[in-house]
Scaffold this active site. Structure first.
Site, short mmCIF file in Angstrom:
data_model
loop_
_atom_site.label_atom_id
_atom_site.label_comp_id
_atom_site.label_asym_id
_atom_site.label_seq_id
_atom_site.Cartn_x
_atom_site.Cartn_y
_atom_site.Cartn_z
N HIS A 128 0.85 -1.19 0.00
CA HIS A 128 0.00 0.00 0.00
C HIS A 128 0.89 1.24 0.00
CE1 HIS A 128 -3.10 -2.82 1.95
NE2 HIS A 128 -3.43 -2.63 0.69
N GLY A 129 0.56 2.17 -0.88
CA GLY A 129 1.42 3.33 -1.07
C GLY A 129 1.63 4.17 0.17
N ASP A 130 0.63 4.20 1.05
CA ASP A 130 0.74 5.03 2.25
C ASP A 130 1.23 4.23 3.46
OD1 ASP A 130 -1.51 3.49 2.57
OD2 ASP A 130 -2.83 5.11 3.26
N GLU A 131 1.90 3.10 3.20
CA GLU A 131 2.51 2.30 4.26
C GLU A 131 3.98 2.04 3.87
OE1 GLU A 131 0.05 -1.16 4.86
OE2 GLU A 131 -1.78 0.04 4.96
N ASN A 189 -3.78 -5.17 -2.75
CA ASN A 189 -4.05 -6.31 -1.89
C ASN A 189 -5.51 -6.75 -1.94
OD1 ASN A 189 -2.91 -8.26 -0.16
ND2 ASN A 189 -3.78 -7.25 1.65
N ARG A 190 -6.20 -6.33 -2.99
CA ARG A 190 -7.55 -6.82 -3.30
C ARG A 190 -7.64 -7.19 -4.78
NH1 ARG A 190 -6.83 -5.42 1.27
NH2 ARG A 190 -8.29 -4.43 2.72
N HIS A 229 3.27 -4.41 6.19
CA HIS A 229 2.23 -3.37 6.19
C HIS A 229 2.38 -2.50 7.44
CE1 HIS A 229 -0.35 -5.26 2.96
NE2 HIS A 229 0.46 -6.25 3.28
N TYR A 289 -10.75 -9.32 10.32
CA TYR A 289 -11.81 -8.86 9.42
C TYR A 289 -11.52 -9.41 8.04
CZ TYR A 289 -8.52 -5.25 7.88
OH TYR A 289 -7.42 -4.60 7.39
N GLU A 311 1.91 -6.72 10.10
CA GLU A 311 1.67 -5.31 10.44
C GLU A 311 2.78 -4.92 11.42
OE1 GLU A 311 -0.73 -3.53 9.14
OE2 GLU A 311 -2.10 -5.02 8.29
#
Length: 492
Positions: A128-131, A189-190, A229, A289, A311
């Site tokens: 993810h770009g913001d991670e 990631n989807r 992540h 989730y 994470e």
């Protein structure tokens, strides 16, 4: 006045606990940003941020980006690492992003680029770009291994016995744009084919970054992997979704092995292992989730690769001055996870009894509905298993008798080789040797290639022309001799 103060205090406490509850549930889903506000672009309602909030969001992340490596910096750092550690590394690209940025990867091994009977592990950062924390930690990991090879036992063990592949940034465009998705605003990631629902099945429609990962996994036989992540502290393992989309524990066939891997990571991370939210610092993805189209499940189902989603920082984009501290918290966990490929599980090779050739046989564990295949060229296999259990290991190959053995898996790794006997039937008993028949079929397979067929046809035509020329020369030779003999007879 006292009553008013009490009411305000109560209101403050309710607000505080509400924010904490919100923080725990949505780290993987992309709603909570490190800055504390909610990015509703990824919320279930599908609402979008206003232009003003969007601009503030970008500016906030852009400010936090100071001190992080840019995409250009990452490329330079990777090449500098290889220049310094070329003896134990190689650098290659697995593809390009939407905007054409190369997806640079590093391989670290004492024989980089060479196919060996060793397990392979991969780390992927910046899905993810913001991670972006994973980008930084993976460069630190590569350089630490370089600096400590032949000095530190763990570094030496990894370099000598594992082919470690590192992709610091899967989503360089998202990083530049300061957003979760790629340049097409797709959550990578989807974007993988899903096992439960008919989504993402059209491979031509997948994002360039997704396609690159899928090609990579199919070209290299990874035993295990992890993606990094941010937004929580937990080691997440499959399954990531459920058949009915419910939020509940949904175990994959190798649930015990995955729990072992996840605990191995969290157990070396003092903050993760002491989590108040996740028992032992680990979680089943669907229980946390559910998500669908995730990379983790695809790896396990289609790539034969055991992948964790890690994470590694509470904040998605922490200030750069915290990176060294985050590295120290995660360093031992990252090293132990890679080393587990050598220190645990079962490993071996499979050969034919009649000619000793390597066999690409299947390895199954009785009672676990998951099969891996030995590599075709070297016939090696590497299978992760949770220690403390007894397992029946079964090797099968068409045309050979099935063999099995029972092992007691302890904490250390075990070598389990197989020699399979041919299951000769009357139908193929006329063949003098299965090895020769195998070679025959291999030759026929090679000959069936179009380029070789053209070459062989030309060769046969030339051979036929040569034969005709030789035949004509021979005929002329005998005619000449006969004529000469007749002339000689008349002279007498």
């Amino acid at each position: 006045m006292a009553h008013l103060s009490s009411s305000l205090l109560l209101l403050f406490l309710l607000l505080f606990f509400s924010l904490n509850l919100l923080q725990t549930a949505i780290a993987r889903g992309g709603q909570r940003l490190h800055s504390g506000f909610v990015d509703e672009r990824y919320a279930a309602s599908g609402r979008h941020l206003s232009e003003e909030t969007e601009e503030n969001h970008f500016q906030k992340l852009n400010t936090l980006a100071h001190g992080y490596m840019t995409n250009s910096d990452i490329e330079k750092a990777i090449k500098a690492f290889h220049g310094r550690c070329g003896r134990i590394s190689r650098v290659y690209s697995i593809g390009k992003s939407v905007l054409g940025v190369p997806l640079w990867a590093m391989e670290i091994s004492n024989n980089p680029g060479k196919e060996e009977a060793k397990p392979a592990f991969k780390f992927i950062g910046n899905v993810h770009g913001d991670e972006p924390v994973g980008r930084e930690l993976l460069l630190l990991l590569a350089n630490w291994l370089c600096d400590n090879y032949m000095k530190d036992p763990l570094a030496t063990l990894i370099v000598d016995n594992v082919h470690l592949h590192i992709l610091p940034s899967m989503n360089p465009d998202g990083f530049s744009l300061r957003r979760r998705g790629n340049a097409n605003n797709v959550d990578l990631n989807r974007d993988f084919p899903d096992q439960f629902f008919p989504m993402n099945n059209d491979l031509d429609e997948r994002q360039p970054e997704t396609k690159a990962i899928m090609r990579w996994i199919r070209s290299i036989r990874f035993t295990a992997s992890a993606s990094l992540h941010g937004g929580a502290l937990v080691a997440n393992y499959p399954w990531d979704g459920t058949e009915d989309k419910s939020k509940s524990y949904y175990a994959c066939p190798d649930d015990e092995a995955f729990r072992y891997m996840a605990k191995l990571y969290s157990g070396s991370h003092i903050n993760m292992s002491h989590s108040n939210e996740f028992e032992a610092g680990i979680t089943n993805g669907a229980h946390w989730y559910p998500i669908y189209g995730g990379m983790q499940d695809w790896n396990y189902i289609y790539g034969g690769c055991f992948e964790l989603t890690l994470e590694i920082s509470d904040n998605k984009w922490p200030p750069a001055n915290e990176l060294r501290s985050i590295w120290q918290f995660n360093k031992k966990s990252m090293l132990n996870l890679v080393a587990s490929l050598v220190k645990s599980g079962i490993h071996g090779r499979i050969f034919s009894s009649d000619c000793g050739e390597p066999l690409s046989a299947s390895i199954a564990i009785k009672g676990i509905n998951y099969t891996i295949k030995a590599r075709e060229s070297l016939a090696d296999y590497h299978r992760l298993l949770a220690p403390g259990h007894q397992y029946e290991v079964v090797a099968t190959m068409p045309g050979y008798k099935t063999r099995s053995t029972t092992i007691l898996m302890r904490e250390e790794a075990m070598m389990v080789d197989f020699i399979l006997e041919p299951d000769v039937t009357q139908a193929d008993s006329f063949l003098p040797s299965r090895c020769s028949s195998r070679n025959y079929f291999h030759i026929m397979d090679v000959i069936s290639k179009p380029q070789l067929q053209i070459s062989l046809t030309l060769l046969l035509v030339l051979a036929f022309l040569y034969f005709l020329m030789k035949r004509k020369a021979i005929v002329n030779h005998f005619k000449a001799r006969r004529a000469k003999g007749q002339r000689r007879g008349s002279a007498v």
